[in-house]
Design an enzyme around this catalytic site. Structure first.
Site, PDB file in Angstrom:
ATOM      1  CE  LYS A  22      -1.750   1.554   3.978  1.00  0.00           C
ATOM      2  NZ  LYS A  22      -1.402   2.956   4.319  1.00  0.00           N
ATOM      3  CG  ASN A  23       2.232   2.663   3.557  1.00  0.00           C
ATOM      4  OD1 ASN A  23       1.077   3.024   3.284  1.00  0.00           O
ATOM      5  ND2 ASN A  23       2.610   2.379   4.780  1.00  0.00           N
ATOM      6  CB  CYS A 118      -3.948  11.402  11.589  1.00  0.00           C
ATOM      7  SG  CYS A 118      -3.687   9.629  11.511  1.00  0.00           S
ATOM      8  NE  ARG A 123       0.472  10.381   9.938  1.00  0.00           N
ATOM      9  CZ  ARG A 123       0.071   9.345   9.167  1.00  0.00           C
ATOM     10  NH1 ARG A 123      -1.093   8.759   9.421  1.00  0.00           N
ATOM     11  NH2 ARG A 123       0.803   8.916   8.161  1.00  0.00           N
ATOM     12  CG  ASP A 308       3.173   1.492   9.555  1.00  0.00           C
ATOM     13  OD1 ASP A 308       3.440   1.760   8.374  1.00  0.00           O
ATOM     14  OD2 ASP A 308       2.854   2.356  10.397  1.00  0.00           O
ATOM     15  NE  ARG A 400      -7.396   4.555   5.130  1.00  0.00           N
ATOM     16  CZ  ARG A 400      -6.991   5.751   5.556  1.00  0.00           C
ATOM     17  NH1 ARG A 400      -7.421   6.209   6.725  1.00  0.00           N
ATOM     18  NH2 ARG A 400      -6.152   6.472   4.845  1.00  0.00           N
TER      19      ARG A 400
HETATM   20  C1  EPZ Z   1       4.296   6.858   6.267  1.00  0.00           C
HETATM   21  O1  EPZ Z   1       3.547   7.945   6.789  1.00  0.00           O
HETATM   22  C2  EPZ Z   1       3.321   5.684   6.185  1.00  0.00           C
HETATM   23  N1  EPZ Z   1       2.212   6.040   5.337  1.00  0.00           N
HETATM   24  C3  EPZ Z   1       2.812   5.347   7.586  1.00  0.00           C
HETATM   25  O2  EPZ Z   1       2.000   4.176   7.492  1.00  0.00           O
HETATM   26  C4  EPZ Z   1       3.991   5.023   8.475  1.00  0.00           C
HETATM   27  O3  EPZ Z   1       3.530   4.815   9.791  1.00  0.00           O
HETATM   28  C5  EPZ Z   1       4.985   6.199   8.479  1.00  0.00           C
HETATM   29  O4  EPZ Z   1       5.383   6.507   7.134  1.00  0.00           O
HETATM   30  C6  EPZ Z   1       6.234   5.892   9.282  1.00  0.00           C
HETATM   31  O5  EPZ Z   1       6.855   4.747   8.827  1.00  0.00           O
HETATM   32  C7  EPZ Z   1       2.366   5.997   3.991  1.00  0.00           C
HETATM   33  O6  EPZ Z   1       3.407   5.705   3.445  1.00  0.00           O
HETATM   34  C8  EPZ Z   1       1.166   6.351   3.166  1.00  0.00           C
HETATM   35  P1  EPZ Z   1       6.385  10.232   8.310  1.00  0.00           P
HETATM   36  P2  EPZ Z   1       4.126   9.437   6.767  1.00  0.00           P
HETATM   37  O7  EPZ Z   1       6.335  11.481   7.521  1.00  0.00           O
HETATM   38  O8  EPZ Z   1       4.908   9.628   5.540  1.00  0.00           O
HETATM   39  C9  EPZ Z   1       6.510  13.668  11.651  1.00  0.00           C
HETATM   40  C10 EPZ Z   1       0.104   2.803   7.804  1.00  0.00           C
HETATM   41  O9  EPZ Z   1      -0.323   2.252   8.827  1.00  0.00           O
HETATM   42  N2  EPZ Z   1       6.412  14.630  10.533  1.00  0.00           N
HETATM   43  O10 EPZ Z   1       7.560   9.358   8.158  1.00  0.00           O
HETATM   44  O11 EPZ Z   1       2.996  10.355   7.044  1.00  0.00           O
HETATM   45  C11 EPZ Z   1       5.223  12.851  11.828  1.00  0.00           C
HETATM   46  O12 EPZ Z   1       4.267  13.550  12.573  1.00  0.00           O
HETATM   47  C12 EPZ Z   1       0.607   4.255   7.856  1.00  0.00           C
HETATM   48  O13 EPZ Z   1       0.170   2.258   6.689  1.00  0.00           O
HETATM   49  C13 EPZ Z   1       6.493  15.980  10.792  1.00  0.00           C
HETATM   50  O14 EPZ Z   1       6.668  16.395  11.934  1.00  0.00           O
HETATM   51  O15 EPZ Z   1       5.069   9.386   8.054  1.00  0.00           O
HETATM   52  C14 EPZ Z   1       5.750  11.601  12.514  1.00  0.00           C
HETATM   53  O16 EPZ Z   1       5.832  11.830  13.874  1.00  0.00           O
HETATM   54  C15 EPZ Z   1       0.327   4.932   9.157  1.00  0.00           C
HETATM   55  N3  EPZ Z   1       6.386  16.841   9.748  1.00  0.00           N
HETATM   56  C16 EPZ Z   1       7.138  11.441  11.895  1.00  0.00           C
HETATM   57  O17 EPZ Z   1       7.493  12.691  11.336  1.00  0.00           O
HETATM   58  C17 EPZ Z   1       6.214  16.402   8.442  1.00  0.00           C
HETATM   59  O18 EPZ Z   1       6.114  17.224   7.520  1.00  0.00           O
HETATM   60  C18 EPZ Z   1       7.211  10.382  10.801  1.00  0.00           C
HETATM   61  O19 EPZ Z   1       6.195  10.612   9.856  1.00  0.00           O
HETATM   62  C19 EPZ Z   1       6.133  15.027   8.204  1.00  0.00           C
HETATM   63  C20 EPZ Z   1       6.235  14.145   9.262  1.00  0.00           C
END
Ligand code: EPZ
Length: 422
Positions: A22-23, A118, A123, A308, A400
């Protein structure tokens, strides 16, 4: 709303095929916006999130055809006639933000709704926006939307992330492929989905080096061409089903599984007394004895233990011998499955980002509620090992990210059925 009824039914045996990720698919699909030639994805998962991304790309004027029972996505964005990603679609799925970089790189302007809140954490998308500004974009936040423009096109630059973000790395990587000059992304995410995206972009003619490491270098090109690319195996679906024989007993082979996708996870399973063996077709999993040992887990960006799989691992540790400590370091509110597992007789103490799990002999079936995607499947895993019936409600969360969960688990001997909403 549909629910899923699971009845503890003892050891499992057989094979489970693992779908495309998915991701990975959610970032590969927006890559079609980077070229006016067709991009075809094979091994695509059939999930509601993929349908939402299809709807979003369609709203921008891209064509997405689902072929071969949905496992092939034939996409073309020859004529983009709209550059606004609407709140009504974006609010359904945060990954919608991944159309921002490609649209901006392609046509120099884009308007994308901010994703909003979320269940698992605040996020924010500030790192996405800062990365695009580092490539020369002019951004304005107005009425809940990001208004982005790059008159004269994006320019190569230095993107240095203060913390590892999968999505921000993906947006910056896609945008940089068409930026004039060289972009260097430091402290980049190293997830297999990033490597898969980079490999697809390279097939489209992008010049990228260092994918899978913390430093990615992109030499911008004038245009990208079409390509065909297989979506990488879903390591989170893989890890989830590896826990089924771990929690119930028996032996299950995960078709398409690869150790390299789940290294840190396998190390923890080994510590807990679970054997993982590579086979010709994938990975085979079974317990070394009837007892699972307690282990401590801390979630980290890849190649660390994936957040995850934290909820699913908690379900296993609820019946382990001893006390396990789980630390959730990525998201600030990702223990909502704990109160539901307590309803099944688990012993869990949550303080901030730390959950202390004291193993019990056996969980008891109960009606429980899914709160997010990974929490929902952790409740199904717990139900497989529990005494009696467990009914998991709000399974739309599950749809999802998991295709055919009932059919796949039934195929290895689980007693599970979907209860359609009356
Ligand atoms: C991706 O989300 C995945 N989703 C998530 O999977 C996964 O949990 C996550 O990466 C971490 O591995 C998809 O790929 C669609 P991040 P993403 O940006 O990209 C902070 C699932 O269950 N952050 O790596 O949104 C954020 O709040 C989902 O399939 C900022 O502060 O995750 C978090 O604490 C859930 N500012 C950390 O970084 C930003 O602009 C990591 O988030 C972006 C992120």
């Amino acid at each position: 709303m549909d629910s899923i009824l699971v009845t503890g039914n003892g050891p499992l045996s057989g094979q489970i095929p693992i779908a495309g990720a998915k991701n990975a698919c959610l970032t590969l699909m927006p890559a079609t916006l980077l070229s006016d030639e067709p991009l075809t994805l094979t091994n695509a998962p059939r999930l509601s999130d993929i349908r939402t991304m299809t709807e979003l790309l369609g709203s921008l004027g891209a064509e997405v055809s689902q072929l071969q029972d949905g496992q092939v996505l034939a996409m073309s964005s020859h004529d983009l006639n709209n550059h606004t990603a609407d709140y009504d679609i974006v609010r359904k799925m945060r990954a919608s933000i991944l159309v921002l970089g490609p649209m901006l790189a392609r046509d120099g302007h884009a308007i994308v709704s901010l994703p909003g809140g979320c269940a698992i954490g605040a996020r924010p998308v500030d790192l996405h926006l800062k990365a695009l500004e580092a490539l020369g974009a002019e951004l304005e936040l107005k009425d809940g939307y990001v208004h982005a423009k790059a008159p004269g096109g994006l320019k190569g630059g230095k993107v240095d992330f203060p913390l590892v973000s999968v999505g921000a790395t993906e947006n910056a990587l896609m945008a940089a492929t068409l930026a004039k000059g060289t972009t260097v992304i430091t402290n980049a995410a190293r997830e297999p989905e990033i490597v898969d995206l980079a490999q697809c972009l390279q097939k489209m003619g992008a010049q990228i080096e260092g994918e899978g490491t913390s430093t990615i270098t992109i030499q911008g090109v004038d245009r990208l061409h079409g390509a065909t690319h297989p979506v990488v195996t879903d390591r989170i679906e893989l890890g989830t089903y590896m826990l089924a024989p771990a929690i119930c007993g028996g032996e299950v082979e995960l078709l398409g599984g690869r150790m390299g996708l789940v290294g840190a996870f396998c190390e923890k399973l080994d510590e807990a007394g679970i054997d993982v063996r590579e086979t010709e077709k994938g990975l085979s999993v079974k317990r070394r004895s009837d007892h699972v040992k307690a282990v401590d887990v801390t979630t980290e960006p890849f190649p660390g233990f994936p957040t995850d799989l934290q909820a699913q691992m908690m379900a296993l540790l609820c019946t382990a011998d001893g006390v396990s400590v789980l630390e959730e370091k990525i998201f600030e509110n990702r223990f909502m499955h704990a109160p539901e597992l307590l309803r099944m007789g688990a012993q869990i103490d949550v303080h901030g980002g730390t959950a202390t799990v004291t193993g019990v002999d056996r969980l008891k079936g109960a009606p429980v509620m899914a709160t997010d995607l990974r929490a929902s499947v952790s409740l199904i895993l717990a139900g497989l090992a529990a005494e009696g019936d467990t009914t998991v409600s709000r399974v739309y969360h599950l749809d999802r990210g998991y295709e055919h969960v009932v059919r796949k688990l039934e195929g290895v001997g689980a007693k599970i059925e979907r209860i359609k909403e009356q």
